[in-house]
Design an enzyme around this catalytic site. Structure first.
Site, PDB file in Angstrom:
ATOM      1  N   HIS B  98       0.422  -7.464  -1.032  1.00 51.19           N
ATOM      2  CA  HIS B  98       1.164  -8.203  -0.010  1.00 51.19           C
ATOM      3  C   HIS B  98       1.149  -9.686  -0.374  1.00 51.19           C
ATOM      4  O   HIS B  98       0.187 -10.178  -0.950  1.00 51.19           O
ATOM      5  CB  HIS B  98       0.536  -7.983   1.365  1.00 51.19           C
ATOM      6  CG  HIS B  98       1.369  -8.563   2.471  1.00 51.19           C
ATOM      7  ND1 HIS B  98       1.285  -9.881   2.852  1.00 51.19           N
ATOM      8  CD2 HIS B  98       2.329  -8.013   3.250  1.00 51.19           C
ATOM      9  CE1 HIS B  98       2.141 -10.114   3.831  1.00 51.19           C
ATOM     10  NE2 HIS B  98       2.794  -9.000   4.093  1.00 51.19           N
ATOM     11  N   GLU B 146       9.886  -8.524   0.027  1.00 52.32           N
ATOM     12  CA  GLU B 146       9.705  -9.537   1.069  1.00 52.32           C
ATOM     13  C   GLU B 146       9.745 -10.939   0.488  1.00 52.32           C
ATOM     14  O   GLU B 146       8.747 -11.402  -0.069  1.00 52.32           O
ATOM     15  CB  GLU B 146       8.314  -9.398   1.702  1.00 52.32           C
ATOM     16  CG  GLU B 146       8.022  -8.145   2.420  1.00 52.32           C
ATOM     17  CD  GLU B 146       6.820  -8.367   3.350  1.00 52.32           C
ATOM     18  OE1 GLU B 146       7.012  -8.382   4.562  1.00 52.32           O
ATOM     19  OE2 GLU B 146       5.709  -8.549   2.825  1.00 52.32           O
TER      20      GLU B 146
END
Lengths: 233, 233, 233, 233
Positions: B98, B146
């Protein structure tokens, strides 16, 4: 629910990521530690993996420590360890800067500050006398001195480097006299614990010496005896 | 106990370290998500903090993801996140890399390999088209794209950078045609989810858009409707 | 001033932080390499420490590589390695993600992008076949495949793991057909270089095998012969 | 070749990765600093990028600092900054733990130890009073106190947080009375330097305030005047 206070001398067991101390094995080991505590009255604390904190905090009455926290408060921090979260899960304290999970100095300062604000007991880990003194300046409740080259060897720091332990206690206390000192690395027996206490430390931080022992109950009983026999003196 | 399989389209909710999604709040939010799933049949998965994984896995039937794992197996790794441990705690998968918890490329490769061996579903996160293609070569089941500059902004990647989503799907599938693509960053409404699906993604990874919503149930229902109405087509 | 272009097969020598390749020793070694190049015509490139880049670039005509760059442009970055700075100091390229200086995947992508914009030749280092494929997607000019367990051992990857080299070439080129492959780890002789070239690589990345050799000139001559004799075929 | 000793008060200029202080620009700025030193006698030191250390050390007589060193000695460390190498390149000292290049506490201890053994002057950077005290325990010659939130703002720490400077001096000297304290962050004028010295610091660490000034000579002259006029008192 764990309601115990930390008492000294303290035997703090780091579960690391050992198979023998993960999940249901962690719970089984915690139950053994709880029984030994109940029999002897010696303060035994456990530092399981993050996802086992709540399980152990709910099932045994011993103080539970996280192995690490990140220097953060609530917010957008994916994959971090939030001090508030480990506290809500039932932890009473946390290791900080273990030699296997070291932090930048500003992160250590912040992790200690945040943890203390939450009432978590902080155990800052040092690998040398000068680092112990530096950590003492950051105000943790406990410093654990662990020479990395002895971790997991079965050669106890309290016997291999007695002057490191006594020197560290003196130096760290000269910076911050209220700090408690644990002695880690290579602790595998009651004799090692006794040596650590004789040198002036207030307990031990250990891992494989107990977790990977053939019979952890016998080893832990041996260690608690080193504490109780000293107390009797 | 969670027994659900991952189904696509997938709505994956990252709880981060938000106060609204920690401990008892995490459980409350998970119960809402479970109800919405039960009403709509849409696959909703949750990625809580490490110390909340077991709690949620025991209390709701939705698939639970870790927010991160370290590339390790059982051993002396203090303060790390062991894939075996999150699996035993009840996780069915994990985020990896992430943007708030990035790894070295060799660590990503190893974390994916170890997680897959354990049967954990891996969601590797990318911040660009070329990184998506690189991750595809490492064999995760899912890639989530993302752009960091949109995270937490409420500006949906599926609307702000539609070509990033469609380009990424094409490029990543040219490297590894079996990989599934999620679209993250800025997803706050059913409309955003619908846009993401129209562009060819198979779901969304979202966080504050749901976790910090005034009424998470209404937001999640809106998002699931974007899925079910599309399925009806 | 170094004006040479990179040519294949390429012998790229990583000076690491070896005493035999620091400061005036680096210059002495570079002069030997230059002489061997002048005698044989084989492209020999050198990757000295940051603070020796300008010295070598001014004193020898061989292409000079940095051992690492940070993914930054001009700005407030204390202690970082700025691609613009190493270029102005005379470097023609840079290693990226060496196993001793690994980066996050988004940093690798950015370091390659910035370096290429400046006209620097990028050598991305991989420790496995899948990581090689991932790096290929990020567009470096060269990938060097080095299994970390062989680095510094004298066991040549081209002989110990021939299938790793040939498999990596095939996989990486399927992702990015224009990428050149070097073979690193354990290269100590002309025979190792010959094996590497036979497997389809376009050169070698080596360090201690040359830097710590009793007579670097003889070793390097032996390696260049493996190149020239092959070219003659 | 630089032969100057460090003298206090000290003006230490961090060149960071600024365009105005890279390569030939670094040399131009260093020449200006040297002229100002020659005119005023105030000790001005420069911390250029790694690959500019040798250039500046050869061309000006001012003391040159590295912006960072890694805690290593000669060996297989690709992409690291070897203290021995920066010393041979002409550095007389090094920054350690700048807020833009922070280290683990055990790395700081080791970097200071290795640098001191080589005769390099160590400037350890702290972001708070407690971190300053911690660093003092590690024995650097100089501590520079820089609140990160003021770096690059033009708001001088010596004026915005005077109690931070005076408190830090007191606390750090209580741990290690021989340590010198510099004051960093936001220093842009002679007035800021004067304030820093009045609070008891022995100099300043500055960067953009000088490097990005329209006329660095005028700014530096102004700063040296703050030193000389104070000395005259």
């Amino acid at each position: 629910m764990n309601s115990q206070k930390i008492k000294y001398p303290l035997i703090l067991v780091n579960f690391k990521a050992y198979r023998e101390a993960t999940g249901s094995n962690a719970l089984r080991l915690a139950k053994i530690a709880e029984e030994v505590h109940n029999e002897t009255g010696v303060c035994v604390s456990l530092a399981p993996q993050f996802c086992d904190i709540r399980l152990l905090a709910e099932e045994v009455t011993l103080p539970i420590f996280a192995q690490h926290v990140d220097p953060i408060s609530f917010g957008g921090f994916t994959g971090s360890v939030l001090p508030d979260a480990i506290k809500e899960a039932g932890a009473t304290g946390t290791l900080i800067n273990h030699s296997e999970r070291q932090l930048k100095i500003s992160e250590i300062a912040e992790a200690i500050r945040i943890s203390k604000e939450l009432g978590l007991t902080t155990v800052a880990c040092a690998n040398s006398e000068s680092v112990s003194a530096a950590l003492a300046a950051l105000g943790p409740e406990i410093i654990s001195i662990e020479p990395p080259q002895l971790i997991g060897t079965g050669i106890a720091v309290s016997k291999a480097q007695p002057q490191l332990v006594s020197g560290t206690i003196k130096t760290a206390k000269s910076v911050n006299e209220s700090v408690h000192i644990l002695c880690g690395a290579g602790i595998t027996s009651g004799e090692d614990v006794a040596a650590a206490l004789r040198l002036g430390s207030e307990g031990v931080l250990l891992a494989s010496g107990l977790v990977k022992a053939k019979d952890p109950r016998i080893v832990l009983l041996d260690m608690t005896r080193a504490v109780t026999s000293r107390k009797g003196v």
